[in-house]
Structure formats: structure tokens, C-alpha cells
Design an enzyme around this catalytic site. Structure first.
Site, PDB file in Angstrom:
ATOM      1  N   TYR A   3     -13.964   3.177  -2.513  1.00 49.55           N
ATOM      2  CA  TYR A   3     -14.188   2.396  -1.297  1.00 49.55           C
ATOM      3  C   TYR A   3     -15.645   1.949  -1.198  1.00 49.55           C
ATOM      4  O   TYR A   3     -15.952   0.875  -0.683  1.00 49.55           O
ATOM      5  CB  TYR A   3     -13.767   3.191  -0.061  1.00 49.55           C
ATOM      6  CG  TYR A   3     -13.395   2.315   1.116  1.00 49.55           C
ATOM      7  CD1 TYR A   3     -12.398   1.348   1.000  1.00 49.55           C
ATOM      8  CD2 TYR A   3     -14.035   2.444   2.341  1.00 49.55           C
ATOM      9  CE1 TYR A   3     -12.059   0.540   2.077  1.00 49.55           C
ATOM     10  CE2 TYR A   3     -13.699   1.653   3.421  1.00 49.55           C
ATOM     11  CZ  TYR A   3     -12.706   0.695   3.277  1.00 49.55           C
ATOM     12  OH  TYR A   3     -12.379  -0.111   4.349  1.00 49.55           O
TER      13      TYR A   3
ATOM     14  N   LYS B  46     -17.968  -0.746   6.844  1.00 47.82           N
ATOM     15  CA  LYS B  46     -17.097  -0.367   7.958  1.00 47.82           C
ATOM     16  C   LYS B  46     -17.817   0.582   8.924  1.00 47.82           C
ATOM     17  O   LYS B  46     -17.567   0.555  10.138  1.00 47.82           O
ATOM     18  CB  LYS B  46     -15.819   0.286   7.427  1.00 47.82           C
ATOM     19  CG  LYS B  46     -14.876  -0.671   6.716  1.00 47.82           C
ATOM     20  CD  LYS B  46     -14.330  -1.740   7.646  1.00 47.82           C
ATOM     21  CE  LYS B  46     -13.232  -2.557   6.984  1.00 47.82           C
ATOM     22  NZ  LYS B  46     -12.712  -3.629   7.853  1.00 47.82           N
TER      23      LYS B  46
END
Length: 256
Positions: free
Chosen positions: A156, A163
Site C-alpha cells: 500500500y 490516505k
């Protein structure tokens, strides 16, 4: 029909497997009128074919890396629809090499790219929408995030950092928007097999782990995320702002 007579703008529609589409379907089922934006990288005919499933829906191209383009897009939407009641921010992107390589190898350009599209665009959209006075009082803005903002998840990488910035931005935006009687929240969805998820290394194993470890022992669906969004768009959620709501079958609540 908790969204009856509400106009909802879904930003970042891509395909029928996306979370954005799940939100759009549920919002429509609950009575909302839907408006869409999509990236210039997407094929217009593909988007038009997709949204044809929702009567009366219209889509606009929007490049969120350019404030002028955002402004023009929102201005056109306001001309066509008047004021709106909600915005879904379903926009994120990172360079492939920054997801496939070790995080320490993230390039300066790649870091800026992921943060600009995935986090700053929410600030820009919120600001421009307010400046154009296109949001009704009580309007609700929702962004999509993921658990990789809180814990390191293999593959990720820079998207997790972006995020995290998105989630922090929501808390600060909540204060500014709250002065105008508007709300903003995020939904931290569990892993879902979307086109974007294919860019995450060994994504299938993440789905298996969630099914094994989550209290409800299953993965979340786009329709279920759509139901959470419909609630947050509705007046039933008038007391909720500045929150990151986990919709992941309880996975984030357990120590694995």
C-alpha cells in the site's frame, strides 16, 4: 427513501466494480438524484454506458490536479442542477512503481503525485464548492479511505501516507465546513476486489486474512459501503462530522 430529493455528486467514477458505483447505486435506491465526474483518462463512452443504468444521471470530466478545471466542472454542474446536497470523493492514484517497490524507494515526484490526487484534491473540491455556494445547508461530503492509513500494509506504501493525510484533512475541514452547517466524514472500507486494488501486491491474501480474522468472517461489499454512505449523506447522520468510520466487518477492531 432517506435521500429523497437530494442531489449527490459522485466524483471519480470508473467502472461497475468500484466502490463509487456501489455508493451511487445505494444513493439512487434511497431516492437521490445522481451526478458524476470522471477523469480524462477514462473513456467517455464507457462512462456514459455505465451511468445509463441510473435514470437522469449525467457525467462531467474533471481533472482534480487543476483548480481551474475543478472550478469549471463545478460551475457547469451548478448551472445544470443548482445547489447539491452531497459529494462523494472517490479519487486516488499513485505511480505503479511506488506501490510495487519498497516504500523507502518512493520518489519525491511519486510522493507529491499521490498526495496531490488522493488527499489535496478533497481540500480543493471542498473549497471551490463552498466558494461557488453550490452546497445546500446541511450538505454532507464523504471521502473513501483504507486501513493502510493507520497500519503499514505491504504494497500500500505511499497510498497509505496519502490516505493518512486525507483523514487528517477531514478533521480540519470539519471545523471549517461546520461553520456553514455542513459535514464531512470518511468511510474506511475493508478491502474490496476493485480495479484499483489490483495494483496492490498480494491483494488476494489480504482478502483471505480479513475473512479469517474479522469478527464477521467475511469481506465487505461495494453495496454495503454504499449503504453506509447513504446514511452519512442523510439527515439521520446530522450529528456526525470529522469522523473516519470503519466499514470492514470489524477487522480494524481486532489484534491479529
Amino acid at each position: 427513501m432517506i435521500l429523497k430529493d437530494k442531489k449527490i455528486l459522485v466524483m471519480g467514477i470508473r467502472n461497475k466494480w468500484s466502490i463509487a458505483w456501489g455508493v451511487a447505486k445505494q444513493a439512487y435506491e434511497h431516492g437521490a438524484q445522481l451526478i458524476f465526474t470522471y477523469s480524462s483518462m477514462e473513456k467517455t463512452d464507457k462512462i456514459e454506458e455505465l451511468i445509463a443504468e441510473i435514470p437522469g444521471a449525467k457525467a462531467y470530466v474533471c481533472d482534480v490536479q487543476n483548480d481551474e478545471d475543478i472550478s469549471n466542472c463545478l460551475e457547469n454542474i451548478k448551472k445544470d442542477y443548482g445547489k447539491i446536497d452531497g459529494i462523494l470523493h472517490s479519487i486516488a492514484h499513485a505511480n505503479t512503481e511506488d506501490l510495487r517497490n519498497d516504500f523507502i524507494l518512493t520518489s519525491r515526484e511519486g510522493f507529491a503525485h499521490a498526495g496531490d490526487i488522493s488527499a489535496y484534491s478533497l481540500i480543493a473540491v471542498s473549497r471551490i464548492a463552498v466558494e461557488k455556494e453550490m452546497l445546500n445547508e446541511g450538505a454532507s461530503i464523504i471521502a473513501l479511505t483504507y486501513y493502510g492509513s493507520e497500519k503499514s500494509i505491504v504494497g500500500y506504501n505511499v497510498m497509505g501516507v496519502a490516505k493518512a493525510a486525507l483523514e487528517a484533512s477531514i478533521r480540519y475541514l470539519a471545523c471549517d465546513l461546520g461553520k456553514k452547517g455542513m459535514r464531512i466524514n470518511a468511510i474506511s472500507a475493508g478491502p474490496i476486489k476493485t480495479l484499483s486494488a489490483k495494483g496492490i501486491k498480494d491483494f488476494g491474501s489480504i482478502l483471505d486474512i480479513v475473512e479469517e480474522k474479522a469478527p464477521l468472517h467475511e469481506n465487505v461489499t461495494t453495496d454495503e459501503i454504499g449503504s453506509v454512505a447513504a446514511f452519512l449523506f442523510s439527515d439521520m447522520a446530522k450529528a456526525i462530522t470529522g469522523e473516519v468510520i470503519h466499514a470492514d466487518k470489524g477487522f480494524s477492531s481486532v489484534a491479529v
